[in-house]
Design a protein around this motif. Structure first.
Motif, short mmCIF file in Angstrom:
data_model
loop_
_atom_site.label_atom_id
_atom_site.label_comp_id
_atom_site.label_asym_id
_atom_site.label_seq_id
_atom_site.Cartn_x
_atom_site.Cartn_y
_atom_site.Cartn_z
N UNK A 5 14.88 0.83 -5.90
CA UNK A 5 14.25 -0.57 -5.24
C UNK A 5 14.37 -0.10 -3.81
N UNK A 6 14.85 0.82 -3.19
CA UNK A 6 14.88 1.27 -2.09
C UNK A 6 13.54 2.08 -2.00
N UNK A 7 13.53 3.21 -2.92
CA UNK A 7 12.48 4.10 -2.78
C UNK A 7 11.11 3.27 -3.29
N UNK A 8 11.19 2.30 -4.17
CA UNK A 8 9.94 1.54 -4.37
C UNK A 8 9.57 0.66 -3.05
N UNK A 9 10.47 0.28 -2.20
CA UNK A 9 9.99 -0.41 -1.06
C UNK A 9 9.47 0.34 0.27
N UNK A 10 10.17 1.84 -0.02
CA UNK A 10 9.56 2.92 1.15
C UNK A 10 8.31 3.48 0.54
N UNK A 11 7.54 3.01 -0.64
CA UNK A 11 6.68 3.93 -1.15
C UNK A 11 5.44 3.94 0.01
N UNK A 12 4.92 4.81 0.22
CA UNK A 12 3.87 4.90 1.18
C UNK A 12 2.78 3.96 1.20
N UNK A 13 2.32 3.64 0.07
CA UNK A 13 1.11 2.52 -0.14
C UNK A 13 1.58 1.29 0.32
N UNK A 14 2.83 0.93 -0.04
CA UNK A 14 3.51 -0.25 0.45
C UNK A 14 3.66 -0.42 1.79
N UNK A 15 4.09 0.56 2.47
CA UNK A 15 4.59 0.71 3.83
C UNK A 15 3.18 0.65 4.81
N UNK A 16 2.07 1.29 4.25
CA UNK A 16 0.63 1.15 4.76
C UNK A 16 0.05 -0.17 4.64
N UNK A 17 0.43 -0.88 3.52
CA UNK A 17 0.24 -2.40 3.30
C UNK A 17 0.71 -3.32 4.37
N UNK A 18 2.05 -3.22 4.70
CA UNK A 18 2.78 -3.71 5.61
C UNK A 18 2.23 -3.28 6.96
N UNK A 19 2.04 -2.27 7.32
CA UNK A 19 1.58 -1.83 8.61
C UNK A 19 0.12 -2.50 9.00
N UNK A 20 -0.70 -2.39 7.86
CA UNK A 20 -1.97 -3.00 8.10
C UNK A 20 -2.18 -4.28 8.24
N UNK A 21 -1.43 -5.00 7.60
CA UNK A 21 -1.04 -6.59 7.91
C UNK A 21 -0.47 -6.93 9.30
#
Length: 160
Positions: A5-21
């Motif tokens: 789960x931690x790795x899934x939340x640290x996925x680059x695409x997800x982190x980019x989505x959060x950052x862009x938001x």
């Protein structure tokens, strides 16, 4: 399961989505400490959207992995008791999305970074001990003077 789960939340695409938001909405947040300004209803709505990003990602992971939530909760309890360090970091990151004031401080940090990236001058609020403490603890203290005043101009070479 929790490491996955931690790795899934640290996925680059997800982190980019959060950052862009966050980048899109950060300019709405004032620089002053969150306890010094009135909080419009819009910020509560934005906090809800921010939380949904994490909740949806967790739900997606649980569905993808066919995870039994009751078993996960028992595993979390065991992990916290037996190995609190790594598990605490995961829980802290998830709970941070739940805390409204931490969310406000995060958005202020993103705004500071955005302003710096866009070359905007930043004016530090009056020397406020709480502001300095927040900035120091986040490692992102705004400069005492405008950014342009703190950066040297690099002379351009003449094209010949």
């Amino acid at each position: 399961v929790l490491e996955k789960l931690r790795a899934y939340l640290e996925d680059d695409d997800f982190l980019l989505e959060v950052s862009c938001w966050a980048w899109e909405h950060c300019e709405k947040f004032p620089y002053e400490p969150p306890n010094k300004w009135e909080h419009p209803l819009e910020f509560t709505t934005l906090h809800g959207e921010y939380r949904e990003l994490f909740e949806d990602r967790c739900d997606e992971f649980l569905e993808r992995e066919h995870v039994d939530l009751k078993a996960i909760l028992e595993e979390v309890q065991t992990e916290l008791r037996d190995s609190p360090g790594p598990m605490r970091a995961l829980l802290d990151s998830l709970s941070a999305s739940e805390d409204y004031l931490l969310f406000c401080k995060y958005m202020q940090m993103v705004r500071t970074r955005r302003d710096w990236a866009e070359g905007k001058d930043l004016v530090r609020p009056e020397d406020d001990e709480e502001t300095e403490g927040i900035a120091a603890s986040s490692g992102h203290a705004p400069p005492a003077q405008g950014l342009r005043g703190g950066l040297e101009q690099v002379p351009e070479e003449d094209e010949q």
